[in-house]
Design a protein around this motif. Structure first.
Motif, PDB file in Angstrom:
ATOM      1  N   LEU A 213       0.830  -1.211   0.000  1.00 24.48           N
ATOM      2  CA  LEU A 213       0.000   0.000   0.000  1.00 24.48           C
ATOM      3  C   LEU A 213       0.864   1.260   0.000  1.00 24.48           C
ATOM      4  CD1 LEU A 213      -2.757  -0.994   2.599  1.00 24.48           C
ATOM      5  CD2 LEU A 213      -3.067  -0.694   0.137  1.00 24.48           C
ATOM      6  N   ALA A 214       2.005   1.178   0.659  1.00 29.21           N
ATOM      7  CA  ALA A 214       2.879   2.351   0.743  1.00 29.21           C
ATOM      8  C   ALA A 214       3.558   2.625  -0.594  1.00 29.21           C
ATOM      9  CB  ALA A 214       3.916   2.145   1.833  1.00 29.21           C
ATOM     10  N   ASP A 215       3.698   1.592  -1.419  1.00 25.20           N
ATOM     11  CA  ASP A 215       4.457   1.731  -2.672  1.00 25.20           C
ATOM     12  C   ASP A 215       3.601   1.997  -3.897  1.00 25.20           C
ATOM     13  OD1 ASP A 215       6.663   1.243  -1.162  1.00 25.20           O
ATOM     14  OD2 ASP A 215       6.919  -0.841  -1.787  1.00 25.20           O
ATOM     15  N   TYR A 216       2.298   1.671  -3.825  1.00 23.47           N
ATOM     16  CA  TYR A 216       1.473   1.754  -5.031  1.00 23.47           C
ATOM     17  C   TYR A 216       0.128   2.424  -4.769  1.00 23.47           C
ATOM     18  CZ  TYR A 216       4.835  -1.766  -6.556  1.00 23.47           C
ATOM     19  OH  TYR A 216       5.987  -2.425  -6.860  1.00 23.47           O
ATOM     20  N   SER A 217      -0.380   3.088  -5.796  1.00 25.42           N
ATOM     21  CA  SER A 217      -1.688   3.755  -5.690  1.00 25.42           C
ATOM     22  C   SER A 217      -2.816   2.859  -6.190  1.00 25.42           C
ATOM     23  CB  SER A 217      -1.668   5.049  -6.498  1.00 25.42           C
ATOM     24  OG  SER A 217      -1.349   4.755  -7.856  1.00 25.42           O
ATOM     25  N   ASN A 218      -2.477   1.691  -6.748  1.00 21.78           N
ATOM     26  CA  ASN A 218      -3.517   0.828  -7.345  1.00 21.78           C
ATOM     27  C   ASN A 218      -3.607  -0.544  -6.673  1.00 21.78           C
ATOM     28  OD1 ASN A 218      -0.993   0.139  -8.419  1.00 21.78           O
ATOM     29  ND2 ASN A 218      -1.880  -0.653 -10.314  1.00 21.78           N
ATOM     30  N   VAL A 219      -3.500  -0.548  -5.338  1.00 18.31           N
ATOM     31  CA  VAL A 219      -3.586  -1.802  -4.583  1.00 18.31           C
ATOM     32  C   VAL A 219      -4.571  -1.636  -3.432  1.00 18.31           C
ATOM     33  CG1 VAL A 219      -2.320  -3.390  -3.079  1.00 18.31           C
ATOM     34  CG2 VAL A 219      -1.201  -2.441  -5.087  1.00 18.31           C
ATOM     35  N   VAL A 220      -5.388  -2.663  -3.191  1.00 18.25           N
ATOM     36  CA  VAL A 220      -6.103  -2.758  -1.915  1.00 18.25           C
ATOM     37  C   VAL A 220      -5.872  -4.157  -1.352  1.00 18.25           C
ATOM     38  CG1 VAL A 220      -7.926  -1.053  -2.404  1.00 18.25           C
ATOM     39  CG2 VAL A 220      -8.311  -3.467  -2.942  1.00 18.25           C
ATOM     40  N   ILE A 221      -5.896  -4.246  -0.032  1.00 21.24           N
ATOM     41  CA  ILE A 221      -5.719  -5.515   0.663  1.00 21.24           C
ATOM     42  C   ILE A 221      -7.092  -5.963   1.158  1.00 21.24           C
ATOM     43  CG2 ILE A 221      -4.568  -6.698   2.592  1.00 21.24           C
ATOM     44  CD1 ILE A 221      -2.621  -5.576   0.498  1.00 21.24           C
ATOM     45  N   MET A 222      -7.445  -7.219   0.874  1.00 22.09           N
ATOM     46  CA  MET A 222      -8.734  -7.754   1.302  1.00 22.09           C
ATOM     47  C   MET A 222      -8.499  -8.940   2.246  1.00 22.09           C
ATOM     48  SD  MET A 222     -11.966  -8.866  -1.041  1.00 22.09           S
ATOM     49  CE  MET A 222     -11.184 -10.294  -1.766  1.00 22.09           C
ATOM     50  N   ARG A 223      -9.142  -8.893   3.395  1.00 21.43           N
ATOM     51  CA  ARG A 223      -8.993  -9.986   4.367  1.00 21.43           C
ATOM     52  C   ARG A 223     -10.355 -10.362   4.924  1.00 21.43           C
ATOM     53  NH1 ARG A 223      -3.826  -7.477   7.619  1.00 21.43           N
ATOM     54  NH2 ARG A 223      -2.305  -7.702   5.938  1.00 21.43           N
ATOM     55  N   THR A 224     -10.380 -11.410   5.701  1.00 17.53           N
ATOM     56  CA  THR A 224     -11.643 -11.883   6.279  1.00 17.53           C
ATOM     57  C   THR A 224     -11.369 -12.555   7.610  1.00 17.53           C
ATOM     58  OG1 THR A 224     -13.484 -13.430   5.980  1.00 17.53           O
ATOM     59  CG2 THR A 224     -11.418 -14.051   4.939  1.00 17.53           C
ATOM     60  N   LEU A 225     -12.362 -12.565   8.479  1.00 17.03           N
ATOM     61  CA  LEU A 225     -12.225 -13.302   9.740  1.00 17.03           C
ATOM     62  C   LEU A 225     -12.762 -14.724   9.609  1.00 17.03           C
ATOM     63  CD1 LEU A 225     -13.142 -10.507  12.315  1.00 17.03           C
ATOM     64  CD2 LEU A 225     -10.888 -11.246  11.535  1.00 17.03           C
ATOM     65  N   SER A 226     -13.257 -15.068   8.413  1.00 16.36           N
ATOM     66  CA  SER A 226     -13.908 -16.383   8.249  1.00 16.36           C
ATOM     67  C   SER A 226     -12.963 -17.538   8.544  1.00 16.36           C
ATOM     68  CB  SER A 226     -14.433 -16.535   6.822  1.00 16.36           C
ATOM     69  OG  SER A 226     -15.494 -15.639   6.601  1.00 16.36           O
ATOM     70  N   LEU A 235     -17.647 -11.499   8.322  1.00 18.11           N
ATOM     71  CA  LEU A 235     -16.993 -10.204   8.325  1.00 18.11           C
ATOM     72  C   LEU A 235     -15.703 -10.227   7.518  1.00 18.11           C
ATOM     73  CD1 LEU A 235     -17.637  -7.376   9.935  1.00 18.11           C
ATOM     74  CD2 LEU A 235     -15.274  -7.781  10.576  1.00 18.11           C
ATOM     75  N   GLY A 236     -15.732  -9.473   6.423  1.00 19.14           N
ATOM     76  CA  GLY A 236     -14.538  -9.281   5.615  1.00 19.14           C
ATOM     77  C   GLY A 236     -14.159  -7.813   5.667  1.00 19.14           C
ATOM     78  N   TYR A 237     -12.895  -7.492   5.352  1.00 21.99           N
ATOM     79  CA  TYR A 237     -12.509  -6.076   5.374  1.00 21.99           C
ATOM     80  C   TYR A 237     -11.484  -5.744   4.312  1.00 21.99           C
ATOM     81  CZ  TYR A 237      -8.669  -7.747   8.470  1.00 21.99           C
ATOM     82  OH  TYR A 237      -7.601  -8.416   9.017  1.00 21.99           O
ATOM     83  N   LEU A 238     -11.588  -4.502   3.865  1.00 24.97           N
ATOM     84  CA  LEU A 238     -10.615  -3.956   2.926  1.00 24.97           C
ATOM     85  C   LEU A 238      -9.749  -2.956   3.672  1.00 24.97           C
ATOM     86  CD1 LEU A 238     -12.722  -3.012  -0.249  1.00 24.97           C
ATOM     87  CD2 LEU A 238     -11.154  -4.947  -0.017  1.00 24.97           C
ATOM     88  N   ILE A 239      -8.458  -2.952   3.354  1.00 24.12           N
ATOM     89  CA  ILE A 239      -7.559  -1.900   3.819  1.00 24.12           C
ATOM     90  C   ILE A 239      -7.027  -1.226   2.557  1.00 24.12           C
ATOM     91  CG2 ILE A 239      -5.516  -1.349   5.200  1.00 24.12           C
ATOM     92  CD1 ILE A 239      -5.706  -4.186   6.390  1.00 24.12           C
ATOM     93  N   GLY A 240      -7.153   0.092   2.484  1.00 24.04           N
ATOM     94  CA  GLY A 240      -6.684   0.743   1.266  1.00 24.04           C
ATOM     95  C   GLY A 240      -6.649   2.243   1.366  1.00 24.04           C
ATOM     96  N   HIS A 241      -6.215   2.840   0.283  1.00 25.99           N
ATOM     97  CA  HIS A 241      -6.173   4.301   0.211  1.00 25.99           C
ATOM     98  C   HIS A 241      -7.602   4.832   0.276  1.00 25.99           C
ATOM     99  CE1 HIS A 241      -1.922   4.167  -0.664  1.00 25.99           C
ATOM    100  NE2 HIS A 241      -2.162   3.220  -1.556  1.00 25.99           N
ATOM    101  N   PRO A 242      -7.818   5.910   1.061  1.00 24.43           N
ATOM    102  CA  PRO A 242      -9.170   6.448   1.223  1.00 24.43           C
ATOM    103  C   PRO A 242      -9.851   6.739  -0.121  1.00 24.43           C
ATOM    104  CG  PRO A 242      -7.673   7.513   2.763  1.00 24.43           C
ATOM    105  CD  PRO A 242      -6.831   6.626   1.890  1.00 24.43           C
TER     106      PRO A 242
END
Ligand SMILES: *Cc1c(COP(=O)(O)O)cnc(C)c1O
Length: 369
Positions: A213-226, A235-242
């Protein structure tokens, strides 16, 4: 009979109005859960919570008022996630009803008749299904025979199709391997579209795409608690640029995370070390199970960085083995027929040590005949 007439009338209207491509689809099949079956088909965590934790959770739920709508922004939950998973303030979080819903929201944000979703294959089936739901173009690029990412084929396809969205599951489902950060970086650098790193199995792997995420403007990270033990809460979640997440958020239905899930997840995060103890146990048991399965000389077992093992029967029909195993009380997943690279492949979720023993005993009996 009146009800027959009504049925026919309904069929006629459905045929007239439901999109023909939807009529042609098959619903996603989930086998009915039979009691007493050892369930090793869906990458669930096999462990219950310790009873003290169970009681504390029930106590916390007593504070919930189900007559009120949930917090639409999940603000408390967000804060709990930031702390538990060390998410920097530079990045936004977005929750989904499982990461399945996030895949759908991401696709909706870029959908259009000439828009392409690209993913390696075999991988998580939902990428293709959701592309179909949204009438998008879907391109699947075969992995190598060792399930490695074919970077040159991916780069070529990026040039040809200019995909809006690329999904890379790391570790990959159903193959269990990681593609490696160097290859992933080459994909990210080659595309103008958004690359989603699907880290559903991050708890069982040393791979971690967060720093991308720190290196690129075209990435999001997707994770889940499943897969770590909360599959039932969704419950799934995205971490990314606002900038990205603000757009995706507009498509989210206002109350997609219900009050029970919000409260239960926040509670579980306070005791997240308990879940990590379980995932560490599962990783250790995965290695033991891999060793034991590898001892069958008519079974090939691949290494895995997830909570499942992919195997290939060398002398038996894998779909038949799956059926016979179920008759003996153990449910695993047959992947035979789902992709040419998965001929006679079985996917086995790592269970408790006891469950793994039963699996090994019953499988041994079947593979010996
Ligand atoms: C299981 C899985 C998901 C979906 O998980 P949810 O339960 O919807 O959060 C997403 N991606 C991969 C690769 C998976 O294996």
């Amino acid at each position: 009979m009146a009800s027959d007439n009504r049925k026919q009338a309904v069929s006629a209207r459905v045929e007239r109005w439901v999109r023909t491509d939807v009529q042609a689809l098959k619903a996603y099949h989930v086998p009915a859960i039979e009691e007493h079956v050892i369930k090793l088909d869906a990458m669930e965590n096999p462990y219950h919570w310790p009873s003290a934790m169970q009681q504390a959770w029930l106590d916390a739920l007593q504070q919930i008022h189900v007559n009120r709508y949930p917090d639409a922004d999940c603000s408390q939950l967000k804060q709990a996630f930031r702390e538990a998973f060390h998410v920097a303030e530079d990045y936004e979080l977005l929750f989904g009803n499982g990461s399945d819903e996030l895949i759908q929201l991401l696709a909706m944000a870029v959908a259009g008749p000439k828009r392409t979703i690209l993913a390696p294959e075999p991988s998580f089936v939902m990428y293709k299904m959701i592309a179909q739901f949204l009438q998008m173009n879907y391109v699947g690029i075969p992995l190598g025979t060792d399930f490695s990412l074919d970077v040159s084929a991916m780069l070529k396809s990026i040039e040809t199709h200019n995909p809006a969205l690329i999904f890379l599951a790391q570790p990959n489902n159903p193959t269990g391997n990681v593609f490696g950060e160097e290859k992933i970086r080459r994909i990210i650098e080659a595309t103008s579209g958004l690359v989603v790193i699907d880290e559903a199995y991050t708890a069982f792997s040393s791979s971690d795409g967060y720093s991308l995420l720190a290196d690129y403007s075209n990435v999001v990270i997707m994770r889940t608690l499943s897969k770590v033990g909360l599959a039932g809460l969704r419950l799934g979640y995205l971490i990314g640029h606002p900038g990205w997440l603000e757009e995706v958020n507009k498509l989210r239905l206002p109350y997609n995370i219900n009050v029970l899930t919000q409260a239960s997840t926040a509670f579980a995060l306070r005791l997240v070390d308990e879940l990590f103890k379980q995932t560490a146990q599962i990783c250790a048991d995965r290695e033991l199970l891999k060793e034991r399965l590898s001892a069958f000389d008519n079974l090939h077992v691949w290494p895995s960085e997830a909570n499942f093992l992919l195997c290939r029967t060398l002398e038996h029909d894998a779909a038949e083995i799956q059926r016979l195993l179920l008759a003996r009380g153990v449910l695993i997943k047959s992947l035979h027929g789902s992709h040419p690279l998965l001929n006679n492949c079985l996917r086995i979720t790592v269970g408790t040590p006891n469950e793994n023993e039963v699996l090994l005993r019953e499988l041994a009996a079947l593979l010996a005949s």
